[in-house]
Design a protein around this motif. Structure first.
Motif: not given
Length: 376
Positions: A192-193, A179-180, A138-139, A165-167
């Motif tokens: 989601l983030s 959508t991740r 999560s970023i 995977v980044y979100t």
């Protein structure tokens, strides 16, 4: 559940066939004809009734102060963070899917490393997280824009390079629209983030995709969209008050809205200390698991509980009965961790500090008595 099982048994009789009533009346009768007996076709039964499960692990803030990256320096301008995660790698790696809150952008050395209050971290922290078993980062947080668009693009390019995977922060509007989703064991989880803000740094005009800001209506729409694509929805929220060990009224209100919107798991970050877990009953009677704050997992902060975090693990189970899908989050467990003076992350249970171990456990399960603690 009783009605459900009964329904399965009734339908199963259609697969099994029938026997004469006299066979049941006289089980000792030798000339009973069993030629019509048929066993259940396992393929047909599985298509009617199936259960799948996946383990989800989550850790808190990866906050790379200069003291941390200096400790990881291995010469020639390179860094090795792997030794810092060696003691906890087995617990991160054993989960099917693991998510971490990567709070500092990994913009790389080319634009200059930096620490508080404007962070930029080496690419190698990404490699170490990947090696330790992390699958999703999560970023979206208050430091996302610290070093501008260049750091974000560098970070995303590297996350993509190593298959992470980044979100929460994206390189374009099109990237943000994807959508991740991670699928394991026939169960798909959407990630989601969102963050409360960016330390006063304005989001560049026309580029809202650079960071997801908390907007309840936007989050609700995103959850509804994610529900159409995945079996369960995990929402990371960067919110709350720093160094407070209990959630604020604002956190509780937002969590209620996000839970009612359909989030199955809510993971909180930003306070830099652990806050207790809670089950939240939604308006439709289902439950959401809430971690208000998972604390610091790795950082340069010490004392006052800022060097304590942990590994949350949940089981997400999907059952299908006659095409009707039911997803359940269950069996929460927690391994409390601490960061030593050399910035190595350890389970508290292995430290010999029984008093601290018991204190943290009591803090985390005060609203969930069934929470378990075990590194074995």
């Amino acid at each position: 559940m009783i009605l459900l099982i009964g329904g399965i048994l009734l339908l199963s009789s259609g697969f099994i066939g029938t026997e004469s009533k006299s066979a049941h009346d006289n089980p000792l009768k030798a000339d009973v004809d069993y030629t019509n007996h048929r066993t259940i076709d396992p393929v047909r039964l599985h298509s009617f009734f199936s259960v799948s499960s996946v383990t989800l692990a989550a850790v808190g803030d990866i906050l790379i102060h200069d003291t941390v990256y200096q400790r990881a320096a291995s010469g020639n301008g390179t860094y090795d963070f792997n030794p810092l995660f060696k003691q906890v790698k087995p617990y991160l790696d054993q989960a099917d899917i693991t998510i971490a809150n990567q709070e500092t952008m990994i913009g790389g050395t080319a634009i200059g490393l930096s620490s508080y209050p404007s962070f930029n971290s080496p690419f190698e922290i990404g490699d170490a997280l990947k090696n330790a078993g992390v699958d999703v980062v999560s970023i979206a947080n208050n430091h996302t824009l610290d070093r501008g668009e260049k750091a974000i693009f560098n970070a995303i390019t590297y996350w993509e390079k190593i298959g992470m995977v980044y979100t929460g922060s994206y390189k374009s509007k099109e990237d943000q629209a994807v959508t991740r989703i991670v699928e394991k064991n026939n169960i798909s989880l959407a990630f989601l983030s969102y963050t409360y803000g960016t330390n006063g740094i304005p989001v560049p005009a026309g580029k809202p995709y650079l960071v997801n800001l908390i907007n309840p209506e936007r989050i609700k729409r995103d959850i509804k969209d994610a529900e159409k694509k995945a079996d369960a929805v995990v929402v990371s929220l960067h919110f709350g008050n720093e160094y407070q060990r209990l959630p604020s009224a604002e956190q509780k209100q937002l969590v209620k809205e996000v839970a009612d919107a359909g989030a199955d798991v809510i993971l909180g970050h930003h306070p830099h200390v652990l806050q207790p877990f809670e089950w939240l009953e939604r308006s439709n009677g289902e439950r959401t698991f809430v971690a208000y704050s998972l604390g610091n997992f790795l950082s340069g902060q010490h004392a006052d509980y800022k060097d304590i975090g942990g590994i949350l693990q949940l089981h997400v189970e999907k059952s299908s009965v006659g095409g009707e899908k039911v997803v359940t989050v269950k069996n929460p467990s927690f391994i409390s961790t601490y960061v030593d003076q050399n910035f190595v992350v350890h389970p508290i249970e292995s430290s010999g500090n029984t008093g601290l171990y018991k204190e943290i456990n009591a803090h985390m399960n005060q609203w969930i008595p069934e929470l378990t603690f075990n590194t074995k």
